[in-house]
Enzyme design. Structure first.
Site, PDB file in Angstrom:
ATOM      1  N   LEU A 162       0.931  -1.417   0.231  1.00  0.00           N
ATOM      2  CA  LEU A 162       0.146   0.249  -0.585  1.00  0.00           C
ATOM      3  C   LEU A 162       0.650   1.532  -0.108  1.00  0.00           C
ATOM      4  CD1 LEU A 162      -2.691  -0.274   2.542  1.00  0.00           C
ATOM      5  CD2 LEU A 162      -3.300  -0.015   0.098  1.00  0.00           C
ATOM      6  N   ASP A 163       0.159   2.346  -1.409  1.00  0.00           N
ATOM      7  CA  ASP A 163       1.549   3.395  -0.935  1.00  0.00           C
ATOM      8  C   ASP A 163       1.071   4.141  -0.070  1.00  0.00           C
ATOM      9  OD1 ASP A 163       2.174   2.889  -3.410  1.00  0.00           O
ATOM     10  OD2 ASP A 163       0.703   3.575  -4.568  1.00  0.00           O
ATOM     11  N   PRO A 164       2.693   5.276   0.444  1.00  0.00           N
ATOM     12  CA  PRO A 164       2.605   5.748   1.901  1.00  0.00           C
ATOM     13  C   PRO A 164       0.670   6.549   1.825  1.00  0.00           C
ATOM     14  CG  PRO A 164       4.358   6.139   1.393  1.00  0.00           C
ATOM     15  CD  PRO A 164       3.676   4.862   0.133  1.00  0.00           C
TER      16      PRO A 164
END
Length: 306
Positions: free
Chosen positions: A56-58
């Site tokens: 999951l991206d930041p």
């Protein structure tokens, strides 16, 4: 006799790590990387081994399944599962990362009408050719695309076929739309926002993104970092990742053969003749494998103490 003084742990000595086996379904917060999330869970549970199933991206929040110990052997089953997202698209600008963290590379004053968005969505469902974002973890000649993009190199990624089962408009107001998507492995929601914006002629990028399901794991299964120390039920069993395949009970002798990598013959009226299964002995996961003409061939074996 002399009195023995109790031994003190040297200052700064780290607590001893232990074998922890199972899944933590983490509700990752915005701003945290997936790698950092794994480190936090691993440290909180003093676990020796951990990994995540699906980055999951930041910028994104939501479901991040984290495998501990023997559960890392079941990560592929989660990676191949369907995923669900709810996301907000900001119209009027495209960025080099296809989300709000990137630099704006295009602007327009045009804004889409909700009916125009809904009319376009069928084009983005089913089997879709999608070019991944340049800032992605895809490898190009051994290098991550996002590393090359950050260094200013031209990144050209090939389109690939992805499966988008459902894409629907939930809410629209002004220059923002909230959508939901159910999709398969390898789908980039950032690319959906980018391609929708281009097709509508108004450009777009992800302003907010939340993952609500990964394979069998949903938001109702998720815990926060703060929950880990207080919720004993937070750790789910290793076989929670295998809910989509049938299980077969085996005897202790058969379990021993499987754990040595040997195949076994399944007997009984209800024994499966073919397909993927997982075997248990006295309720403990032993192996995952394929049944061929009534013979179970193990591909993954587990050391969970039968």
């Amino acid at each position: 006799m002399t009195d023995e003084k109790p031994q003190r742990r040297p200052q700064g000595e780290r607590p001893k790590k232990r074998d922890v086996n199972g899944w933590i379904i983490l509700d990752k917060g915005v701003g945290m990387t997936s790698t950092h999330a794994v480190a936090v869970v691993k440290r909180s549970l003093l676990a020796k081994k951990a990994g995540h199933a699906g980055t999951l991206d930041p910028l994104a929040s939501g479901i991040l399944p984290i495998a501990l110990g023997e559960a890392t052997k079941t990560v592929p089953f989660i990676m191949d599962g369907r995923k669900s997202y709810v996301f907000t698209v900001a119209w009027g600008a495209e960025t080099n990362t296809d989300d709000a963290e990137g630099d704006i590379v295009g602007r327009t004053d045009l804004l889409p009408d909700p009916s125009a968005i809904e009319a376009l969505l069928p084009r983005f469902t089913g089997s879709v050719e999608q070019v991944p974002p340049r800032f992605s973890a895809i490898k190009i000649q051994g290098e991550r695309a996002y590393d090359l993009a950050r260094e200013g190199e031209a990144v050209e990624l090939q389109a690939r076929t992805v499966e988008i089962d459902r894409l629907s408009l939930v809410h629209h107001e002004g220059n923002r739309s909230v959508l939901e998507a159910d999709c398969g492995k390898g789908t980039y929601v950032r690319a959906i926002a980018r391609d929708l914006g281009r097709a509508l002629g108004c450009l777009g990028h992800i302003a907010a993104l939340r993952r609500t399901r990964v394979g069998p794991f949903a938001e109702s299964d998720a815990v926060t970092v703060d929950d880990l120390a207080t919720d004993p039920a937070a750790l789910r069993p290793v076989e929670a990742a295998l809910s989509d395949i049938p299980s077969v009970p085996v005897s202790r002798d058969m379990a021993g053969r499987l754990m040595r990598g040997q195949s076994i013959i399944l007997r009984g009226r209800e024994a499966p003749v073919s397909g993927k299964v997982y075997a248990t002995c006295s309720g403990v996961l032993v192996a995952v494998g394929d049944v061929e003409r009534g013979e179970l061939v193990p591909h993954r074996v587990f050391n969970l103490g039968i």
